[in-house]
Design a protein around this motif. Structure first.
Motif, PDB file in Angstrom:
ATOM      1  N   PRO A   1       0.789  -1.233   0.000  1.00 55.84           N
ATOM      2  CA  PRO A   1       0.000   0.000   0.000  1.00 55.84           C
ATOM      3  C   PRO A   1       0.822   1.284   0.000  1.00 55.84           C
ATOM      4  O   PRO A   1       0.319   2.345  -0.323  1.00 55.84           O
ATOM      5  CB  PRO A   1      -0.834  -0.112   1.276  1.00 55.84           C
ATOM      6  CG  PRO A   1      -0.083  -1.040   2.154  1.00 55.84           C
ATOM      7  CD  PRO A   1       0.661  -1.974   1.246  1.00 55.84           C
ATOM      8  N   PHE A   2       2.101   1.202   0.353  1.00 57.26           N
ATOM      9  CA  PHE A   2       2.904   2.413   0.475  1.00 57.26           C
ATOM     10  C   PHE A   2       4.327   2.110   0.024  1.00 57.26           C
ATOM     11  O   PHE A   2       4.957   1.183   0.523  1.00 57.26           O
ATOM     12  CB  PHE A   2       2.895   2.876   1.935  1.00 57.26           C
ATOM     13  CG  PHE A   2       3.664   4.135   2.199  1.00 57.26           C
ATOM     14  CD1 PHE A   2       3.220   5.356   1.714  1.00 57.26           C
ATOM     15  CD2 PHE A   2       4.824   4.109   2.939  1.00 57.26           C
ATOM     16  CE1 PHE A   2       3.927   6.526   1.971  1.00 57.26           C
ATOM     17  CE2 PHE A   2       5.529   5.261   3.213  1.00 57.26           C
ATOM     18  CZ  PHE A   2       5.084   6.474   2.720  1.00 57.26           C
TER      19      PHE A   2
ATOM     20  N   GLU B   1       7.963   4.386  -1.408  1.00 51.69           N
ATOM     21  CA  GLU B   1       8.548   5.682  -1.736  1.00 51.69           C
ATOM     22  C   GLU B   1      10.059   5.568  -1.863  1.00 51.69           C
ATOM     23  O   GLU B   1      10.681   4.671  -1.290  1.00 51.69           O
ATOM     24  CB  GLU B   1       8.175   6.740  -0.700  1.00 51.69           C
ATOM     25  CG  GLU B   1       8.742   6.511   0.672  1.00 51.69           C
ATOM     26  CD  GLU B   1       8.386   7.599   1.666  1.00 51.69           C
ATOM     27  OE1 GLU B   1       7.786   8.619   1.274  1.00 51.69           O
ATOM     28  OE2 GLU B   1       8.709   7.427   2.846  1.00 51.69           O
ATOM     29  N   LEU B   2      10.602   6.485  -2.623  1.00 52.17           N
ATOM     30  CA  LEU B   2      12.046   6.654  -2.734  1.00 52.17           C
ATOM     31  C   LEU B   2      12.358   7.891  -1.904  1.00 52.17           C
ATOM     32  O   LEU B   2      12.084   9.014  -2.346  1.00 52.17           O
ATOM     33  CB  LEU B   2      12.454   6.863  -4.189  1.00 52.17           C
ATOM     34  CG  LEU B   2      12.119   5.728  -5.159  1.00 52.17           C
ATOM     35  CD1 LEU B   2      12.342   6.164  -6.591  1.00 52.17           C
ATOM     36  CD2 LEU B   2      12.931   4.495  -4.827  1.00 52.17           C
ATOM     37  N   ALA B   3      12.871   7.696  -0.701  1.00 56.21           N
ATOM     38  CA  ALA B   3      13.102   8.827   0.197  1.00 56.21           C
ATOM     39  C   ALA B   3      14.192   8.489   1.200  1.00 56.21           C
ATOM     40  O   ALA B   3      14.440   7.320   1.497  1.00 56.21           O
ATOM     41  CB  ALA B   3      11.819   9.184   0.941  1.00 56.21           C
ATOM     42  N   ASP B   4      14.827   9.530   1.714  1.00 55.94           N
ATOM     43  CA  ASP B   4      15.841   9.383   2.768  1.00 55.94           C
ATOM     44  C   ASP B   4      16.968   8.434   2.376  1.00 55.94           C
ATOM     45  O   ASP B   4      17.521   7.726   3.212  1.00 55.94           O
ATOM     46  CB  ASP B   4      15.207   8.914   4.080  1.00 55.94           C
ATOM     47  CG  ASP B   4      14.122   9.847   4.575  1.00 55.94           C
ATOM     48  OD1 ASP B   4      14.274  11.076   4.388  1.00 55.94           O
ATOM     49  OD2 ASP B   4      13.115   9.364   5.139  1.00 55.94           O
ATOM     50  N   GLY B   5      17.302   8.378   1.085  1.00 58.00           N
ATOM     51  CA  GLY B   5      18.380   7.509   0.623  1.00 58.00           C
ATOM     52  C   GLY B   5      18.028   6.038   0.608  1.00 58.00           C
ATOM     53  O   GLY B   5      18.908   5.185   0.581  1.00 58.00           O
ATOM     54  N   ARG B   6      16.718   5.751   0.608  1.00 57.45           N
ATOM     55  CA  ARG B   6      16.274   4.352   0.633  1.00 57.45           C
ATOM     56  C   ARG B   6      15.048   4.176  -0.257  1.00 57.45           C
ATOM     57  O   ARG B   6      14.287   5.113  -0.473  1.00 57.45           O
ATOM     58  CB  ARG B   6      15.845   3.948   2.055  1.00 57.45           C
ATOM     59  CG  ARG B   6      16.916   3.879   3.087  1.00 57.45           C
ATOM     60  CD  ARG B   6      16.342   3.380   4.421  1.00 57.45           C
ATOM     61  NE  ARG B   6      15.341   4.261   4.965  1.00 57.45           N
ATOM     62  CZ  ARG B   6      15.591   5.277   5.799  1.00 57.45           C
ATOM     63  NH1 ARG B   6      16.825   5.530   6.162  1.00 57.45           N
ATOM     64  NH2 ARG B   6      14.617   6.021   6.262  1.00 57.45           N
ATOM     65  N   LEU B   7      14.862   2.957  -0.702  1.00 60.46           N
ATOM     66  CA  LEU B   7      13.570   2.505  -1.193  1.00 60.46           C
ATOM     67  C   LEU B   7      12.897   1.967   0.050  1.00 60.46           C
ATOM     68  O   LEU B   7      13.448   1.090   0.725  1.00 60.46           O
ATOM     69  CB  LEU B   7      13.737   1.417  -2.249  1.00 60.46           C
ATOM     70  CG  LEU B   7      12.480   0.616  -2.587  1.00 60.46           C
ATOM     71  CD1 LEU B   7      11.388   1.506  -3.142  1.00 60.46           C
ATOM     72  CD2 LEU B   7      12.818  -0.496  -3.551  1.00 60.46           C
ATOM     73  N   GLN B   8      11.749   2.486   0.408  1.00 58.97           N
ATOM     74  CA  GLN B   8      11.116   2.080   1.656  1.00 58.97           C
ATOM     75  C   GLN B   8       9.607   2.026   1.481  1.00 58.97           C
ATOM     76  O   GLN B   8       9.059   2.681   0.605  1.00 58.97           O
ATOM     77  CB  GLN B   8      11.479   3.044   2.781  1.00 58.97           C
ATOM     78  CG  GLN B   8      11.152   4.485   2.489  1.00 58.97           C
ATOM     79  CD  GLN B   8      11.794   5.444   3.484  1.00 58.97           C
ATOM     80  OE1 GLN B   8      12.761   5.112   4.160  1.00 58.97           O
ATOM     81  NE2 GLN B   8      11.243   6.638   3.575  1.00 58.97           N
ATOM     82  N   GLY B   9       8.969   1.216   2.305  1.00 64.78           N
ATOM     83  CA  GLY B   9       7.529   1.127   2.209  1.00 64.78           C
ATOM     84  C   GLY B   9       6.938   0.129   3.174  1.00 64.78           C
ATOM     85  O   GLY B   9       7.623  -0.434   4.026  1.00 64.78           O
ATOM     86  N   VAL B  10       5.641  -0.058   3.018  1.00 67.40           N
ATOM     87  CA  VAL B  10       4.866  -0.965   3.863  1.00 67.40           C
ATOM     88  C   VAL B  10       4.318  -2.063   2.964  1.00 67.40           C
ATOM     89  O   VAL B  10       3.759  -1.783   1.905  1.00 67.40           O
ATOM     90  CB  VAL B  10       3.723  -0.203   4.569  1.00 67.40           C
ATOM     91  CG1 VAL B  10       2.823  -1.151   5.337  1.00 67.40           C
ATOM     92  CG2 VAL B  10       4.295   0.856   5.496  1.00 67.40           C
ATOM     93  N   VAL B  11       4.489  -3.322   3.398  1.00 65.94           N
ATOM     94  CA  VAL B  11       4.066  -4.487   2.632  1.00 65.94           C
ATOM     95  C   VAL B  11       3.139  -5.323   3.504  1.00 65.94           C
ATOM     96  O   VAL B  11       3.455  -5.597   4.664  1.00 65.94           O
ATOM     97  CB  VAL B  11       5.287  -5.345   2.200  1.00 65.94           C
ATOM     98  CG1 VAL B  11       4.847  -6.539   1.378  1.00 65.94           C
ATOM     99  CG2 VAL B  11       6.287  -4.494   1.433  1.00 65.94           C
TER     100      VAL B  11
ATOM    101  N   VAL C   1       8.911   5.460   8.794  1.00 63.08           N
ATOM    102  CA  VAL C   1       8.240   5.041   7.554  1.00 63.08           C
ATOM    103  C   VAL C   1       6.803   4.639   7.857  1.00 63.08           C
ATOM    104  O   VAL C   1       5.868   5.041   7.167  1.00 63.08           O
ATOM    105  CB  VAL C   1       8.996   3.884   6.867  1.00 63.08           C
ATOM    106  CG1 VAL C   1       8.203   3.315   5.697  1.00 63.08           C
ATOM    107  CG2 VAL C   1      10.367   4.343   6.411  1.00 63.08           C
ATOM    108  N   PHE C   2       6.606   3.863   8.909  1.00 59.91           N
ATOM    109  CA  PHE C   2       5.255   3.429   9.264  1.00 59.91           C
ATOM    110  C   PHE C   2       4.403   4.620   9.700  1.00 59.91           C
ATOM    111  O   PHE C   2       3.231   4.709   9.360  1.00 59.91           O
ATOM    112  CB  PHE C   2       5.305   2.353  10.360  1.00 59.91           C
ATOM    113  CG  PHE C   2       3.975   1.690  10.577  1.00 59.91           C
ATOM    114  CD1 PHE C   2       3.425   0.898   9.582  1.00 59.91           C
ATOM    115  CD2 PHE C   2       3.282   1.865  11.751  1.00 59.91           C
ATOM    116  CE1 PHE C   2       2.187   0.286   9.762  1.00 59.91           C
ATOM    117  CE2 PHE C   2       2.051   1.261  11.939  1.00 59.91           C
ATOM    118  CZ  PHE C   2       1.504   0.462  10.943  1.00 59.91           C
TER     119      PHE C   2
END
Length: 164
Positions: free
Chosen positions: A25-26, A28-38, A131-132
């Motif tokens: 659902p989430f 993003e490419l941010a803060d030097g990372r690929l990050q998200g919620v799975v 991130v969460f």
């Protein structure tokens, strides 16, 4: 200089393709990372916060309660693989590869494979909480009733035309 370069608004890029939000659902490419919620594959009430650092490919995956992912034992787990796949759908392979500093940019499996070849290490999950939290903030906007009045926390968005 083009109009958008002299504007005070951020350039909004449309997604490469529409995404299905049930699994990831989430992202993003941010803060030097690929990050998200799975979303968890086994428990509808559980989600994982996953990230991969640009350049080093250090990765982390944990539940929203900061419990480590059982599949991320020195290798990318299924949650991280799903995150990479959805990032490619959202942003396009070239943009994701460029952001993560991966030479191969053809598709999600090529990007993931190139990072695995570099033998990334498992990092700490210190980024999970912010991130969460950001994901929850995004969800809160979905619960607001439709209105044309400005939201105080969104006041920094200029009320001008959209830039595409």
């Amino acid at each position: 200089m083009s109009d958008w370069e002299s504007s005070s608004t951020a350039r909004v890029l449309p997604p490469a393709r529409p995404r299905k939000l049930a699994k990831v659902p989430f992202v993003e490419l941010a803060d030097g990372r690929l990050q998200g919620v799975v979303s968890s594959g086994s428990d509808i009430g559980r989600v994982y916060v996953s990230s991969v650092a640009a350049g080093s490919y250090e990765f982390a995956c944990s539940t929203n309660n900061n419990r480590p992912c059982g599949g991320a034992r020195g290798v990318f787990c299924n949650h991280i693989e799903a995150l990479i796949t959805e990032a490619v759908v959202q942003y396009g392979a070239e943009r994701v590869a460029r952001y993560l500093r991966v030479e191969v940019a053809t598709d999600a499996s090529a990007i993931s494979g190139a990072m695995r070849m570099a033998r990334p290490s498992q990092g700490d999950s210190s980024a999970a909480a912010p991130v969460f939290s950001q994901f929850l903030r995004h969800l809160a906007y979905l619960e607001l009733p439709s209105a044309t009045t400005p939201l105080p926390e969104m006041q920094w968005f200029p009320p001008t035309r959209a830039v595409v």
